[in-house]
Enzyme design. Structure first.
Site, mmCIF file in Angstrom:
data_model
loop_
_atom_site.group_PDB
_atom_site.id
_atom_site.type_symbol
_atom_site.label_atom_id
_atom_site.label_comp_id
_atom_site.label_asym_id
_atom_site.label_seq_id
_atom_site.Cartn_x
_atom_site.Cartn_y
_atom_site.Cartn_z
ATOM 1 N N ARG A 172 0.764 -1.330 0.207
ATOM 2 C CA ARG A 172 0.042 0.172 -0.157
ATOM 3 C C ARG A 172 0.813 1.150 0.214
ATOM 4 N NH1 ARG A 172 -3.009 -3.234 3.572
ATOM 5 N NH2 ARG A 172 -4.709 -4.088 2.314
ATOM 6 N N HIS B 220 9.223 10.070 -27.867
ATOM 7 C CA HIS B 220 8.254 10.630 -27.362
ATOM 8 C C HIS B 220 8.539 12.569 -27.286
ATOM 9 C CE1 HIS B 220 5.498 12.577 -24.626
ATOM 10 N NE2 HIS B 220 6.369 13.319 -23.881
ATOM 11 N N HIS C 47 1.599 18.331 -26.727
ATOM 12 C CA HIS C 47 1.309 16.958 -26.238
ATOM 13 C C HIS C 47 0.214 16.677 -26.889
ATOM 14 C CE1 HIS C 47 4.833 17.298 -23.967
ATOM 15 N NE2 HIS C 47 4.841 16.006 -23.472
ATOM 16 N N LYS D 153 9.247 23.165 -13.650
ATOM 17 C CA LYS D 153 8.283 21.939 -13.667
ATOM 18 C C LYS D 153 7.986 21.808 -11.916
ATOM 19 C CE LYS D 153 6.349 17.716 -14.299
ATOM 20 N NZ LYS D 153 6.327 16.226 -15.243
ATOM 21 N N GLU E 258 11.472 18.663 -25.005
ATOM 22 C CA GLU E 258 10.939 19.022 -23.770
ATOM 23 C C GLU E 258 11.565 20.324 -22.911
ATOM 24 O OE1 GLU E 258 8.128 17.612 -22.585
ATOM 25 O OE2 GLU E 258 7.969 15.433 -23.323
ATOM 26 N N ASN F 273 1.603 20.395 -20.934
ATOM 27 C CA ASN F 273 1.137 19.615 -22.086
ATOM 28 C C ASN F 273 1.326 20.323 -23.466
ATOM 29 O OD1 ASN F 273 0.451 17.483 -20.376
ATOM 30 N ND2 ASN F 273 -1.707 17.986 -20.350
ATOM 31 N N GLU G 60 -4.346 17.291 -12.529
ATOM 32 C CA GLU G 60 -4.028 18.041 -13.726
ATOM 33 C C GLU G 60 -5.300 18.989 -13.925
ATOM 34 O OE1 GLU G 60 -2.656 16.852 -17.914
ATOM 35 O OE2 GLU G 60 -1.930 16.421 -15.839
ATOM 36 N N LYS H 124 3.987 11.802 -10.894
ATOM 37 C CA LYS H 124 3.024 10.885 -11.813
ATOM 38 C C LYS H 124 3.705 9.454 -11.868
ATOM 39 C CE LYS H 124 0.535 14.069 -14.585
ATOM 40 N NZ LYS H 124 0.194 14.112 -16.072
ATOM 41 N N ARG I 279 -1.271 22.768 -14.464
ATOM 42 C CA ARG I 279 -0.484 21.878 -14.823
ATOM 43 C C ARG I 279 -0.257 21.538 -16.196
ATOM 44 N NH1 ARG I 279 1.736 16.644 -11.392
ATOM 45 N NH2 ARG I 279 2.737 15.774 -12.931
ATOM 46 N N HIS J 139 0.817 13.361 -28.937
ATOM 47 C CA HIS J 139 0.216 11.922 -28.570
ATOM 48 C C HIS J 139 -0.611 11.375 -29.748
ATOM 49 C CE1 HIS J 139 0.423 13.329 -24.117
ATOM 50 N NE2 HIS J 139 1.248 12.280 -24.352
HETATM 51 N N1 NAD Z 1 5.469 10.541 -15.257
HETATM 52 C C1 NAD Z 1 5.380 11.477 -15.939
HETATM 53 O O1 NAD Z 1 5.273 12.703 -15.755
HETATM 54 C C2 NAD Z 1 6.163 11.300 -17.420
HETATM 55 C C3 NAD Z 1 6.480 12.339 -18.110
HETATM 56 C C4 NAD Z 1 7.213 12.435 -19.460
HETATM 57 C C5 NAD Z 1 7.559 11.045 -19.922
HETATM 58 N N2 NAD Z 1 7.147 9.948 -19.116
HETATM 59 C C6 NAD Z 1 7.265 8.699 -19.488
HETATM 60 O O2 NAD Z 1 8.601 8.362 -19.748
HETATM 61 C C7 NAD Z 1 9.199 7.509 -20.726
HETATM 62 C C8 NAD Z 1 10.080 7.650 -21.772
HETATM 63 O O3 NAD Z 1 11.279 7.912 -20.866
HETATM 64 P P1 NAD Z 1 12.691 8.056 -21.639
HETATM 65 O O4 NAD Z 1 12.457 8.994 -22.897
HETATM 66 O O5 NAD Z 1 13.578 8.559 -20.604
HETATM 67 O O6 NAD Z 1 12.911 6.650 -22.213
HETATM 68 P P2 NAD Z 1 13.702 5.246 -21.779
HETATM 69 O O7 NAD Z 1 13.165 5.128 -20.149
HETATM 70 O O8 NAD Z 1 13.186 4.365 -22.391
HETATM 71 O O9 NAD Z 1 15.161 5.424 -21.836
HETATM 72 C C9 NAD Z 1 15.550 5.475 -23.151
HETATM 73 C C10 NAD Z 1 16.759 4.481 -23.345
HETATM 74 O O10 NAD Z 1 17.896 5.076 -22.897
HETATM 75 C C11 NAD Z 1 18.392 4.151 -22.014
HETATM 76 N N3 NAD Z 1 19.133 4.839 -21.014
HETATM 77 C C12 NAD Z 1 18.730 5.594 -20.071
HETATM 78 N N4 NAD Z 1 19.687 6.341 -19.123
HETATM 79 C C13 NAD Z 1 20.938 6.099 -20.032
HETATM 80 C C14 NAD Z 1 21.901 6.795 -19.960
HETATM 81 N N5 NAD Z 1 22.502 7.475 -18.916
HETATM 82 N N6 NAD Z 1 23.104 6.199 -20.708
HETATM 83 C C15 NAD Z 1 22.795 5.604 -21.831
HETATM 84 N N7 NAD Z 1 21.556 5.150 -21.796
HETATM 85 C C16 NAD Z 1 20.311 5.429 -21.137
HETATM 86 C C17 NAD Z 1 17.461 3.354 -21.284
HETATM 87 O O11 NAD Z 1 17.637 1.980 -20.930
HETATM 88 C C18 NAD Z 1 16.679 3.164 -22.620
HETATM 89 O O12 NAD Z 1 17.184 2.287 -23.482
HETATM 90 C C19 NAD Z 1 7.561 7.036 -21.385
HETATM 91 O O13 NAD Z 1 7.030 6.040 -20.950
HETATM 92 C C20 NAD Z 1 6.725 8.305 -20.988
HETATM 93 O O14 NAD Z 1 5.115 7.894 -20.891
HETATM 94 C C21 NAD Z 1 6.523 10.091 -17.882
HETATM 95 ZN ZN ZN Z 2 6.385 14.831 -22.541
#
Ligand code: NAD
Ligand code: ZN
Length: 353
Positions: free
Chosen positions: A113, A257, A240, A219, A177, A237, A229, A135, A233, A244
């Protein structure tokens, strides 16, 4: 070293941006915490696992990838956590890209929990966005991030040094971003991105630190004013809504992304201009800055009609109302609803051209 306070009804915490902080994660673990579980991927652990030497911990490997960002993975991690001695006093360290931050954060949200989580993001996108704000969640067949929870972390530790190993395309995707943050709330950050293209692309440490710090400041400020949201906040987006739609239309396979957000921002800029909100001069400035960090993969074969259909069926659309975040000038945006579909179509066509 810059550190920013995030204050939400759930919890107040600091986001620290500090080179080398990976070796000092132990300092951030509260006295009396139980076992520490580091959730990470094999690639990141191979590169940086040794930095955790000063912190007694167990490692839980998540296989990585958007297809495995699912409830089943969280369940498997939770089972493993119990087997390895996890209990209510345990602490999760989510160490990796945004996917790991989302999955590790959600694991912490539901394990017994809820146990605390430290977010330690390692991609630029995760540092400036995913790890801050609370999030967490996973994907459903019906769409991305449709199951999850708000679970604010104990703290967010950002080590800009880890970006040295990030693949070029992932780095550039994160830069979009950062541009987003500038357009929505910081003319200073926007100018930093326009005027220092070479250093930004060369990952010059001072410039990289500055752009992360300013994005995090924004942020933190926005999330503190509005944890859930509602309209403030929502400014995060920007780019986005159509971003999306583009990701979904291409099955999450063609664009990262951040690249999809770059497209979405371009479309939003055209829409802001065509609806009389943004001057032609600011519009050109934003478009040029986005293009300066491109190119993004080809948009061939994608039609405005298909993207508009995606907008209509977006699972996150509230009561059938599509909202757009539109810039009025650099550093200031507004939320617009009920925009005439002809204007949207024309803006999308311009962005696709
Ligand atoms: N919670 C939120 O507010 C929020 C906001 C934006 C995005 N997201 C989520 O984030 C995700 C995308 O994240 P991302 O773009 O970081 O992709 P990711 O987590 O897939 O990372 C990209 C790749 O880089 C590798 N990697 C990570 N750090 C590294 C480093 N320092 N050196 C070498 N390789 C490295 C990872 O293993 C992966 O293969 C999506 O699922 C999205 O929905 C969440
Ligand atoms: Zn984003």
């Amino acid at each position: 070293m810059p550190s920013y306070l995030v204050e939400t009804p759930q919890r107040s915490y600091r986001v620290i941006v500090e080179r080398g902080i990976l070796e000092r994660v132990a300092v951030q673990v509260p006295a009396g915490a139980g076992k520490v579980f580091v959730v990470t991927t094999a690639d990141v652990w191979e590169l940086y696992g040794s930095r955790f030497a000063g912190l007694p911990h167990e490692v839980l490997f998540y296989p990585g990838g958007e297809e495995r960002k699912r409830l089943a993975s969280v369940e498997a991690l939770a089972e493993e956590m119990v087997e390895r001695g996890g209990d209510r006093a345990s602490l999760v360290v989510a160490f990796g890209g945004g996917i790991v931050n989302d999955v590790g954060g959600f694991l912490a949200a539901i394990f017994m929990r809820g146990v605390p989580v430290l977010q330690v993001p390692t991609t630029l996108l995760a540092q400036v966005d995913a790890a801050v704000g609370g999030k967490t969640g996973v994907n459903l067949v019906a769409g991305k991030n449709l199951a999850g929870s708000f679970h604010q972390p104990l703290g967010v530790l950002i080590d800009p040094d880890v970006l040295a190993t990030l693949p070029e395309r992932e780095y550039r995707a994160g830069l979009f971003e950062v541009i987003k943050c500038g357009v929505i709330r910081s003319p200073y950050l926007f100018a930093l991105m326009t005027e220092n293209r070479e250093q930004v692309l060369a990952r010059a440490p001072e410039v990289v630190e500055e752009m992360i710090a300013e994005s995090v400041r924004i942020k933190a400020e926005v999330v503190s004013a509005d944890e859930r949201e509602s309209d403030l906040r929502r400014i995060l987006n920007f780019g986005h809504t159509l971003g999306h739609a583009l990701e979904a239309e291409t099955g999450y396979a063609r664009f990262l992304h951040g690249e999809a957000v770059a497209f979405g921002m371009r479309a939003a800029v055209y829409l802001a201009e065509v609806t009389g909100r943004l001057s032609a001069e600011d519009s050109v400035d934003v478009l040029n800055t986005i293009d300066a960090y491109g190119p993004i993969p080809s948009l061939a074969g994608i039609t405005a009609e298909a993207l508009l259909a995606r907008l209509r069926s977006d699972k996150k659309t509230v009561k059938g109302q599509v909202h757009f975040v539109l810039p009025e000038k650099i550093g200031h945006v507004t939320i617009a609803r009920g925009i005439d579909e002809l204007a949207v179509r024309s803006a999308v066509q311009d962005a696709l051209a």
